[in-house]
Scaffold this motif. Structure first.
Motif, PDB file in Angstrom:
ATOM      1  N   PHE A  22       0.819  -1.209   0.000  1.00  0.00           N
ATOM      2  CA  PHE A  22       0.000   0.000   0.000  1.00  0.00           C
ATOM      3  C   PHE A  22       0.859   1.269   0.000  1.00  0.00           C
ATOM      4  O   PHE A  22       0.473   2.281  -0.587  1.00  0.00           O
ATOM      5  CB  PHE A  22      -0.981   0.000   1.164  1.00  0.00           C
ATOM      6  CG  PHE A  22      -2.184  -0.861   0.899  1.00  0.00           C
ATOM      7  CD1 PHE A  22      -3.076  -0.546  -0.107  1.00  0.00           C
ATOM      8  CD2 PHE A  22      -2.412  -1.994   1.644  1.00  0.00           C
ATOM      9  CE1 PHE A  22      -4.179  -1.338  -0.372  1.00  0.00           C
ATOM     10  CE2 PHE A  22      -3.511  -2.797   1.396  1.00  0.00           C
ATOM     11  CZ  PHE A  22      -4.394  -2.464   0.385  1.00  0.00           C
ATOM     12  N   LEU A  23       2.028   1.230   0.638  1.00  0.00           N
ATOM     13  CA  LEU A  23       2.934   2.375   0.567  1.00  0.00           C
ATOM     14  C   LEU A  23       3.430   2.591  -0.860  1.00  0.00           C
ATOM     15  O   LEU A  23       3.529   3.734  -1.330  1.00  0.00           O
ATOM     16  CB  LEU A  23       4.123   2.172   1.511  1.00  0.00           C
ATOM     17  CG  LEU A  23       3.862   2.465   2.977  1.00  0.00           C
ATOM     18  CD1 LEU A  23       5.080   2.079   3.811  1.00  0.00           C
ATOM     19  CD2 LEU A  23       3.520   3.930   3.187  1.00  0.00           C
ATOM     20  N   GLY A  27       2.652   5.802  -3.162  1.00  0.00           N
ATOM     21  CA  GLY A  27       3.751   6.564  -3.767  1.00  0.00           C
ATOM     22  C   GLY A  27       3.545   6.777  -5.247  1.00  0.00           C
ATOM     23  O   GLY A  27       3.839   7.855  -5.778  1.00  0.00           O
ATOM     24  N   ILE A  28       3.040   5.751  -5.927  1.00  0.00           N
ATOM     25  CA  ILE A  28       2.784   5.886  -7.368  1.00  0.00           C
ATOM     26  C   ILE A  28       1.699   6.925  -7.627  1.00  0.00           C
ATOM     27  O   ILE A  28       1.830   7.788  -8.499  1.00  0.00           O
ATOM     28  CB  ILE A  28       2.404   4.515  -7.977  1.00  0.00           C
ATOM     29  CG1 ILE A  28       3.623   3.591  -7.979  1.00  0.00           C
ATOM     30  CG2 ILE A  28       1.842   4.678  -9.388  1.00  0.00           C
ATOM     31  CD1 ILE A  28       3.311   2.165  -8.349  1.00  0.00           C
ATOM     32  N   PHE A  29       0.619   6.879  -6.843  1.00  0.00           N
ATOM     33  CA  PHE A  29      -0.450   7.857  -7.016  1.00  0.00           C
ATOM     34  C   PHE A  29       0.018   9.264  -6.648  1.00  0.00           C
ATOM     35  O   PHE A  29      -0.335  10.241  -7.298  1.00  0.00           O
ATOM     36  CB  PHE A  29      -1.676   7.473  -6.192  1.00  0.00           C
ATOM     37  CG  PHE A  29      -2.501   6.396  -6.816  1.00  0.00           C
ATOM     38  CD1 PHE A  29      -3.241   6.639  -7.961  1.00  0.00           C
ATOM     39  CD2 PHE A  29      -2.536   5.128  -6.275  1.00  0.00           C
ATOM     40  CE1 PHE A  29      -3.998   5.642  -8.552  1.00  0.00           C
ATOM     41  CE2 PHE A  29      -3.286   4.126  -6.853  1.00  0.00           C
ATOM     42  CZ  PHE A  29      -4.023   4.384  -7.996  1.00  0.00           C
ATOM     43  N   VAL A  39       2.052   8.378 -13.857  1.00  0.00           N
ATOM     44  CA  VAL A  39       3.347   7.705 -13.831  1.00  0.00           C
ATOM     45  C   VAL A  39       3.284   6.426 -14.656  1.00  0.00           C
ATOM     46  O   VAL A  39       4.208   6.098 -15.390  1.00  0.00           O
ATOM     47  CB  VAL A  39       3.768   7.401 -12.373  1.00  0.00           C
ATOM     48  CG1 VAL A  39       5.052   6.602 -12.325  1.00  0.00           C
ATOM     49  CG2 VAL A  39       3.916   8.693 -11.608  1.00  0.00           C
ATOM     50  N   THR A  40       2.189   5.708 -14.531  1.00  0.00           N
ATOM     51  CA  THR A  40       1.973   4.493 -15.319  1.00  0.00           C
ATOM     52  C   THR A  40       0.595   4.565 -15.955  1.00  0.00           C
ATOM     53  O   THR A  40      -0.292   5.262 -15.469  1.00  0.00           O
ATOM     54  CB  THR A  40       2.049   3.227 -14.449  1.00  0.00           C
ATOM     55  OG1 THR A  40       1.029   3.290 -13.454  1.00  0.00           O
ATOM     56  CG2 THR A  40       3.390   3.091 -13.784  1.00  0.00           C
ATOM     57  N   PRO A  47      -4.048  -4.036 -13.318  1.00  0.00           N
ATOM     58  CA  PRO A  47      -3.637  -5.429 -13.140  1.00  0.00           C
ATOM     59  C   PRO A  47      -2.550  -5.589 -12.074  1.00  0.00           C
ATOM     60  O   PRO A  47      -2.554  -6.567 -11.327  1.00  0.00           O
ATOM     61  CB  PRO A  47      -3.106  -5.847 -14.509  1.00  0.00           C
ATOM     62  CG  PRO A  47      -3.716  -4.909 -15.466  1.00  0.00           C
ATOM     63  CD  PRO A  47      -3.908  -3.631 -14.722  1.00  0.00           C
ATOM     64  N   ALA A  48      -1.634  -4.616 -11.975  1.00  0.00           N
ATOM     65  CA  ALA A  48      -0.591  -4.696 -10.956  1.00  0.00           C
ATOM     66  C   ALA A  48      -1.198  -4.650  -9.552  1.00  0.00           C
ATOM     67  O   ALA A  48      -0.764  -5.383  -8.654  1.00  0.00           O
ATOM     68  CB  ALA A  48       0.410  -3.573 -11.141  1.00  0.00           C
ATOM     69  N   LEU A  49      -2.202  -3.802  -9.358  1.00  0.00           N
ATOM     70  CA  LEU A  49      -2.871  -3.735  -8.058  1.00  0.00           C
ATOM     71  C   LEU A  49      -3.601  -5.041  -7.747  1.00  0.00           C
ATOM     72  O   LEU A  49      -3.552  -5.539  -6.620  1.00  0.00           O
ATOM     73  CB  LEU A  49      -3.849  -2.557  -8.020  1.00  0.00           C
ATOM     74  CG  LEU A  49      -3.225  -1.175  -7.945  1.00  0.00           C
ATOM     75  CD1 LEU A  49      -4.295  -0.105  -8.065  1.00  0.00           C
ATOM     76  CD2 LEU A  49      -2.447  -0.998  -6.665  1.00  0.00           C
TER      77      LEU A  49
END
Length: 68
Positions: A22-23, A27-29, A39-40, A47-49
């Motif tokens: 979750f960290l 961080g990505i968001f 970023v992505t 799918p990564a989540l």
């Protein structure tokens, strides 16, 4: 009067994996929000989540079966 002793908790690796997951997602968001650009791509992030949530579930199941 002294306080009653609390039972000692066992180390739970599933909690560590969940927290790190979750960290990383936060961080990505945050990076996407601060930069103004994603970023992505959503096609990669969703799918990564889902894969990450599945891996967390597997770790929790495996560590729970070891404890009981």
């Amino acid at each position: 009067m002294p306080e009653p002793a609390r039972p000692r908790r066992r180390f739970d690796p599933g909690s560590v994996v969940t927290g790190l997951f979750f960290l990383t997602a936060a961080g990505i968001f945050l990076a996407g929000g601060l930069s103004g650009e994603p970023v992505t791509a959503a096609g990669i992030l969703v799918p990564a989540l889902l894969i990450g949530l599945g891996l967390m579930g597997i770790v929790r199941i495996l560590t729970r079966s070891r404890r009981h």
